[in-house]
Scaffold this motif. Structure first.
Motif, short mmCIF file in Angstrom:
data_model
loop_
_atom_site.label_atom_id
_atom_site.label_comp_id
_atom_site.label_asym_id
_atom_site.label_seq_id
_atom_site.Cartn_x
_atom_site.Cartn_y
_atom_site.Cartn_z
N LEU A 13 0.80 -0.86 0.14
CA LEU A 13 -0.29 0.26 0.20
C LEU A 13 1.16 1.27 0.14
N GLY A 14 -0.05 2.19 -0.43
CA GLY A 14 0.92 3.15 -0.90
C GLY A 14 0.28 4.63 -0.90
N THR A 15 1.27 5.96 -1.25
CA THR A 15 0.27 6.83 -2.18
C THR A 15 1.06 6.90 -3.50
N ILE A 16 0.47 7.90 -4.06
CA ILE A 16 0.98 8.12 -5.71
C ILE A 16 0.77 9.81 -5.39
N THR A 17 1.40 10.93 -5.88
CA THR A 17 0.87 11.79 -5.89
C THR A 17 2.18 12.91 -6.60
N ASP A 18 1.09 13.99 -7.19
CA ASP A 18 2.49 14.63 -7.97
C ASP A 18 1.77 15.82 -7.57
N ALA A 19 2.11 16.89 -7.76
CA ALA A 19 1.32 18.47 -6.89
C ALA A 19 1.62 19.56 -8.22
N ALA A 20 2.52 19.25 -8.83
CA ALA A 20 3.02 19.87 -9.93
C ALA A 20 1.92 19.80 -11.13
N SER A 21 1.45 18.70 -12.38
CA SER A 21 0.21 18.58 -13.15
C SER A 21 -0.21 17.43 -12.49
N GLY A 22 -0.21 16.36 -11.38
CA GLY A 22 -1.29 15.85 -11.24
C GLY A 22 -0.64 14.47 -12.14
N VAL A 23 -1.33 13.31 -11.07
CA VAL A 23 -0.87 11.74 -11.84
C VAL A 23 -2.27 11.63 -12.26
N ASN A 24 -1.32 10.49 -13.49
CA ASN A 24 -2.28 10.19 -15.23
C ASN A 24 -2.55 8.78 -14.03
N ALA A 25 -3.93 8.77 -13.00
CA ALA A 25 -4.66 7.55 -12.60
C ALA A 25 -4.48 6.30 -13.11
N SER A 26 -4.25 6.20 -14.74
CA SER A 26 -4.64 5.61 -15.64
C SER A 26 -3.52 4.42 -16.54
#
Length: 105
Positions: A13-26
């Motif tokens: 488990l974890g978290t994926i983030t990107d403050a600049a452009s956002g994460v492409n969740a797909s």
């Protein structure tokens, strides 16, 4: 304790983030590298709106008898941000060398 050849569940488990452009969740995915090249699941990861994920994989709880440092699985998680940059994190799981119990009586 798991028996030889038994497949045991391991939760990642974890978290994926990107403050600049956002994460492409797909684009979120995982891949397992087994040092024996036998058990190597891979697939997509579902992210919630905050970028959290949790998934369970089955890994074989055995190792070769002459492998004294244990069998190592490396689990890699990756995703793209919306600008196309890939981020990767990894962790390892080791099937330890079985220790024999001694009685001191």
């Amino acid at each position: 304790m798991a028996s030889e050849r038994e497949m045991v569940p391991v939760t990642i488990l974890g978290t994926i983030t990107d403050a600049a452009s956002g994460v492409n969740a797909s684009s979120a995915k995982f891949a397992v590298h087994d040092e024996y090249h036998l058990v190597q699941p891979h697939g997509k990861i579902a992210l919630d709106p905050a970028g959290n994920y949790s998934f369970t994989i089955l890994l074989q709880a055995s190792r070769n008898g002459d492998d004294h440092d244990g069998r190592r699985y490396t689990i890699r998680v990756s995703a793209l941000d919306n600008a196309g940059n890939r981020g990767v994190k990894q962790t390892s799981v080791t099937v330890p060398h079985r220790r024999r119990h001694r009685r001191d009586d």
